[in-house]
Design a protein around this motif. Structure first.
Motif, short mmCIF file in Angstrom:
data_model
loop_
_atom_site.label_atom_id
_atom_site.label_comp_id
_atom_site.label_asym_id
_atom_site.label_seq_id
_atom_site.Cartn_x
_atom_site.Cartn_y
_atom_site.Cartn_z
N CYS A 18 0.16 -75.88 29.58
CA CYS A 18 -0.06 -76.29 30.97
C CYS A 18 -0.16 -75.07 31.89
N VAL A 28 1.24 -83.03 34.06
CA VAL A 28 0.55 -83.47 32.84
C VAL A 28 1.21 -84.72 32.28
N MET A 29 2.53 -84.75 32.24
CA MET A 29 3.24 -85.90 31.69
C MET A 29 3.05 -87.13 32.59
N GLU A 31 0.41 -87.75 34.43
CA GLU A 31 -0.96 -88.20 34.17
C GLU A 31 -1.03 -88.98 32.86
N ARG A 32 -0.33 -88.50 31.84
CA ARG A 32 -0.31 -89.19 30.55
C ARG A 32 0.33 -90.57 30.68
N ASP A 33 1.43 -90.64 31.43
CA ASP A 33 2.09 -91.93 31.65
C ASP A 33 1.20 -92.89 32.43
N ARG A 34 0.48 -92.37 33.41
CA ARG A 34 -0.43 -93.19 34.20
C ARG A 34 -1.55 -93.74 33.31
N ASP A 35 -2.09 -92.89 32.43
CA ASP A 35 -3.13 -93.33 31.52
C ASP A 35 -2.61 -94.41 30.56
N GLU A 36 -1.39 -94.25 30.08
CA GLU A 36 -0.79 -95.22 29.17
C GLU A 36 -0.58 -96.56 29.87
N ARG A 39 -3.92 -98.24 30.22
CA ARG A 39 -4.37 -98.76 28.92
C ARG A 39 -3.67 -100.07 28.60
#
Length: 120
Positions: A18, A28-29, A31-36, A39
């Protein structure tokens, strides 16, 4: 103990990656949680839509059921849920898939599951 060491190693590597991208690890984390979450919302919406289409196709007027059949009662309950506009429960989605497989010769092939479905 080994898991904590592994988690610390992964976090350290992610922080280095990062830093090279000028992003913080927390960004970053997040953003990953938001994407999950997005989904999972998409999967939930698709499941509800498919259960609704199955419930409409399985309504007692569209499919012939035996007299006094439990399947007919389940199909009526699904149709009532569809008419009320409330979301289907996971169990009702399973029942809709089971009935769609069982009466697959009387409904459209696009909403029939790809293989046998166990009785819920």
């Amino acid at each position: 103990m080994a898991e904590a060491t592994h988690e610390r190693f992964v976090r350290t590597v992610m922080e280095h990656m990062c830093a090279s991208l000028d992003l913080s690890y927390d960004e970053v984390m997040a953003e990953r949680d938001r994407d999950e979450r997005e989904r999972l919302r998409r999967i939930w919406r698709e499941t509800q839509d498919l259960a609704g289409r199955r419930a409409a196709a399985l309504s007692p007027g569209a499919v012939t059921y035996s007299v006094g059949s439990t399947d007919k009662k389940l199909a009526r309950e699904l149709a009532r849920r569809l008419d009320s506009g409330r979301p289907f429960t996971p169990r009702q989605c399973q029942v809709a898939a089971y009935l769609a497989w069982r009466y697959r010769r009387q409904i459209s092939g696009r909403i029939v599951p790809g293989g046998p479905v166990a009785k819920p």
